[in-house]
Design a protein around this motif. Structure first.
Motif, mmCIF file in Angstrom:
data_model
loop_
_atom_site.group_PDB
_atom_site.id
_atom_site.type_symbol
_atom_site.label_atom_id
_atom_site.label_comp_id
_atom_site.label_asym_id
_atom_site.label_seq_id
_atom_site.Cartn_x
_atom_site.Cartn_y
_atom_site.Cartn_z
ATOM 1 N N ASN A 34 -2.201 -1.360 8.707
ATOM 2 C CA ASN A 34 -2.786 -0.961 7.405
ATOM 3 C C ASN A 34 -4.131 -0.273 7.617
ATOM 4 O O ASN A 34 -4.423 0.777 7.010
ATOM 5 C CB ASN A 34 -3.023 -2.177 6.510
ATOM 6 N N ARG B 87 -6.584 8.371 6.516
ATOM 7 C CA ARG B 87 -6.740 9.095 5.251
ATOM 8 C C ARG B 87 -8.200 9.149 4.802
ATOM 9 O O ARG B 87 -8.503 9.345 3.627
ATOM 10 C CB ARG B 87 -5.863 8.443 4.179
ATOM 11 N N ILE C 214 -1.772 3.553 -1.744
ATOM 12 C CA ILE C 214 -2.448 4.303 -0.680
ATOM 13 C C ILE C 214 -2.865 5.697 -1.170
ATOM 14 O O ILE C 214 -3.775 6.323 -0.625
ATOM 15 C CB ILE C 214 -1.568 4.370 0.602
ATOM 16 N N MET D 200 0.817 -1.219 0.000
ATOM 17 C CA MET D 200 0.000 0.000 0.000
ATOM 18 C C MET D 200 0.848 1.265 0.000
ATOM 19 O O MET D 200 0.645 2.178 -0.788
ATOM 20 C CB MET D 200 -0.928 0.010 1.230
ATOM 21 N N LYS D 201 1.832 1.276 0.899
ATOM 22 C CA LYS D 201 2.593 2.530 1.024
ATOM 23 C C LYS D 201 3.589 2.729 -0.122
ATOM 24 O O LYS D 201 4.247 3.754 -0.211
ATOM 25 C CB LYS D 201 3.259 2.658 2.398
ATOM 26 N N HIS D 202 3.654 1.774 -1.031
ATOM 27 C CA HIS D 202 4.526 1.950 -2.206
ATOM 28 C C HIS D 202 3.746 2.542 -3.383
ATOM 29 O O HIS D 202 4.211 2.497 -4.516
ATOM 30 C CB HIS D 202 5.160 0.612 -2.587
ATOM 31 N N GLU E 139 -3.736 3.186 8.905
ATOM 32 C CA GLU E 139 -3.253 4.120 7.863
ATOM 33 C C GLU E 139 -4.394 4.535 6.932
ATOM 34 O O GLU E 139 -4.474 5.676 6.495
ATOM 35 C CB GLU E 139 -2.145 3.438 7.043
#
Ligand code: M6R
Length: 617
Positions: A541, A548, A516, A511-513, A544
């Motif tokens: 996850n 958002r 997201i 996700m954070k790559h 996070e």
């Protein structure tokens, strides 16, 4: 991809082939047609759209006769239209051909035939076959050749794949069928015979069948049948008995096949394990009859390569965890459609496993053939008994899931996971790569799964309400880690293929790559977070995503209150081992996709642009 059915006997042929077509409609459904010999002349009718449209057209005249062929199509060459529907005939309408497969050299053949004066009326590759047969009759006009010889003569020019059924006014009291690369089955009744691309069109009339193999041709008359090789020599073939009955191929009170098949999950797993997952102390733990004869070779396996497509591919991804965890054999999983073009390096002692519900998926079949050519030992995990992949594998294990009619694969996925788990346990035990205690524990857990799945199915109404709540969203992310990552991919595939909503399955750690960035209040995330070794990571996850403004629908283990506080909605699944969790977590995702599609009023069992078995590349 399409469906063929033909009948010759004493009864009226039309109702039999139309009923057969309806049972085959799941193989393709953009147009349909029928041709019938009424004793004096050939009649035909075609229609764009569903079989119901064809049935409407058939009301316009009488269709008495005891010989007919029919077809339901999923377009490969030429758009779905009346002209492109099968049967396809020759210039004089004296030959009628229904065809599954692809004629690769159809363009050259068409040009040559046009130069000789043949007139074409469709954009199909199939039409060349009718003209080639016509030409064989013309060239041999003096000798009055038989239909089967004209068909063989025509097929000599063709490259590609075909399963065909042919009738002709030039030799009218027979039905000729031939195959290369596209399945065909003969139904053997009392004074009547059928041909079909699939047993479901035949099973109502007879359970005695003969499987036609590549480069074989069948001649059916009211008196009997004969099978010839393409060299015109008679072949004797065994009569097989099929054990699916027509009731099990129908909806059994459910509104859709897909729902019926999801609810058959517990029974499907019981069938996959029956006689294979043994009680402790009864001569081993797992017994897989289909691979018994290659067991010694399996012990030398150093690498496993799984090839499959779609849902079967995702089952393979779960299988990778099983194999590496229980047998410590490195495993890779490849899309069959890519593998066949990849010039793969298959070291000695590689075991290739082809997974396919239908056993007819063209890419998987070609991958299997390619692997065998390169010397690999190849086994199949297949549901449809006698299908091409089952026959061409060195050995194999059947799923025993029964017919799966809904285009969206559900119960087959569960049984594929079941068989993969058994295979991994067997290899692990034989290689002593896993402790007996672990195997016994996992075995007990597998046996408990049908009851646990029933508990999830009891939440059907709740899941429908959730589907209703999320119906307004057009895009979804499905997230999972480790054993749950393939389940996330499968959940996304289920949703997109039947609801046409955009859904992407992701490894949650990715996700954070990048992904997201997609998260906002309009992008719900379906998060697979059972209590397993990566549970804490999944909670991160979720945090996070919430930070958002994202919405979370979580699939979690019952009793998990931490998830309840974080997620917007939770579907609870019973407690299980991490290795067994995919069997459970996939079920609510199947139901969520099913209800979403149904609430949108879509054709759940026959989603647009899709067909049940993809027998073309
Ligand atoms: O018959 P197969 O298992 O070989 O089919 C493979 C895929 O075509 C199939 O799983 C497809 O992805 C399904 N529509 C998924 O629901």
């Amino acid at each position: 991809m399409c469906g063929i059915v033909g009948y010759i006997g004493k009864r009226q042929a039309l109702p039999i082939v139309i009923e057969g077509l309806k049972r085959l409609e799941y193989r393709g459904y953009d147009s349909a047609g029928v041709a019938l010999w009424d004793g004096k002349k050939l009649q035909d009718e075609r229609a764009a759209g569903r079989i119901s449209v064809l049935e409407g057209n058939l009301q316009r005249k009488s269709w008495a006769g005891n010989l007919a062929i029919a077809h339901t199509r999923w377009a490969t060459h030429g758009k779905p239209s009346e002209a492109n529907a099968h049967p396809q005939s020759d210039c004089t309408k004296g030959i009628e051909v229904v065809h599954n497969g692809i004629i690769e050299n159809h363009a050259e053949l068409r040009e040559a035939l046009i130069r000789e004066g043949h007139k074409f009326v469709s954009d199909t590759d199939t039409e060349v076959i009718s003209h080639l047969i016509e030409r064989a009759f013309l060239v041999n006009a003096k000798e009055k050749i038989l239909l089967e010889h004209a068909v063989l003569d025509g097929l000599r020019h063709v490259t590609g794949t075909f399963g065909i059924a042919v009738i002709s006014k030039h030799d009218p009291r027979k039905l000729v069928a031939a195959r290369r690369g596209s399945p065909l089955i003969l139904g053997i009744g009392k004074d009547e015979f059928m041909v079909s691309s699939d047993v479901s069109a035949i099973v109502e009339h007879t359970r005695k069948v003969v499987y036609l193999h590549d480069d074989e041709l069948a001649v059916l008359t009211p008196q009997g049948y004969e099978i010839l090789g393409f060299n015109k020599k008679t072949i004797s073939k065994p009569l097989n008995t099929i054990d699916w009955d027509v009731v099990s191929a129908q909806k059994g009170g459910y509104p859709h096949f897909m729902k019926k098949e999801i609810f058959e999950g517990p029974e499907t797993l019981e069938n996959a394990f029956r006689g294979r997952l043994l009680e402790a102390g009864k001569g081993g733990l797992v017994k897989l009859g289909g691979i018994e004869e290659i067991k010694n070779k399996l012990l030398t396996v150093r690498r496993i390569l799984v090839v499959a497509c779609g849902t079967s591919y995702y089952a393979g991804l779960v299988g990778k965890y099983f194999f590496e965890n229980f047998s410590r054999i490195p495993c890779s999983v490849e899309h069959a459609s890519e593998f066949r073009y990849s010039n793969p390096v298959l070291e000695k002692n590689t075991l290739v496993i082809a997974i396919s519900q239908s056993g007819e998926t063209a890419d998987t079949l070609e991958a299997l053939r390619d692997a065998k050519k390169r010397g690999a030992l190849a086994i199949g995990i297949v549901n449809v008994v006698g299908s091409t992949i089952a026959r061409e594998s060195d050995a194999g294990v059947y799923n025993h899931a029964g017919p799966e009619i809904g285009v969206a694969s559900t119960k087959a996925f569960l049984s594929q996971l079941g068989v993969l788990a058994l295979l991994a346990m067997l290899l692990g035990k034989e290689k002593e790569a896993v402790s007996e205690v672990m195997l016994q524990k996992f075995s007990a857990e597998l046996k408990s799964l049908p009851v646990k799945i029933k508990k999830i199915l009891a939440m059907d109404e709740k899941i429908r309400k959730l589907a209703e709540k999320y119906l307004k969203y057009d895009n979804f992310l499905f997230l999972g880690r480790k054993y749950q990552y393939p389940v996330a991919l499968e959940g996304a595939l289920k949703l997109k293929e039947i609801s046409y909503k955009y859904a992407e399955g992701l490894a949650a750690g990715e996700m954070k790559h990048g992904p997201i960035a997609l998260v906002d209040e309009d992008m719900p995330c379906i998060v697979l977070a059972p209590k397993d070794s990566v549970y804490e990571k999944m909670l991160s996850n979720i945090e996070e995503i919430k930070a958002r403004g994202g919405k979370i629908l979580a699939v979690a283990t019952e009793g998990d209150e931490r998830i309840a506080k974080l997620a917007d909605d939770v579907i609870y699944i019973p407690h299980t081992m991490e290795e067994a969790a995919p069997f459970l977590s996939v079920v609510p995702l199947q139901l969520f996709a099913y209800h979403t599609s149904d609430l949108l009023g879509l054709d759940v069992d026959k989603p647009r642009n899709l067909a049940k078995s993809v027998t073309v590349e």
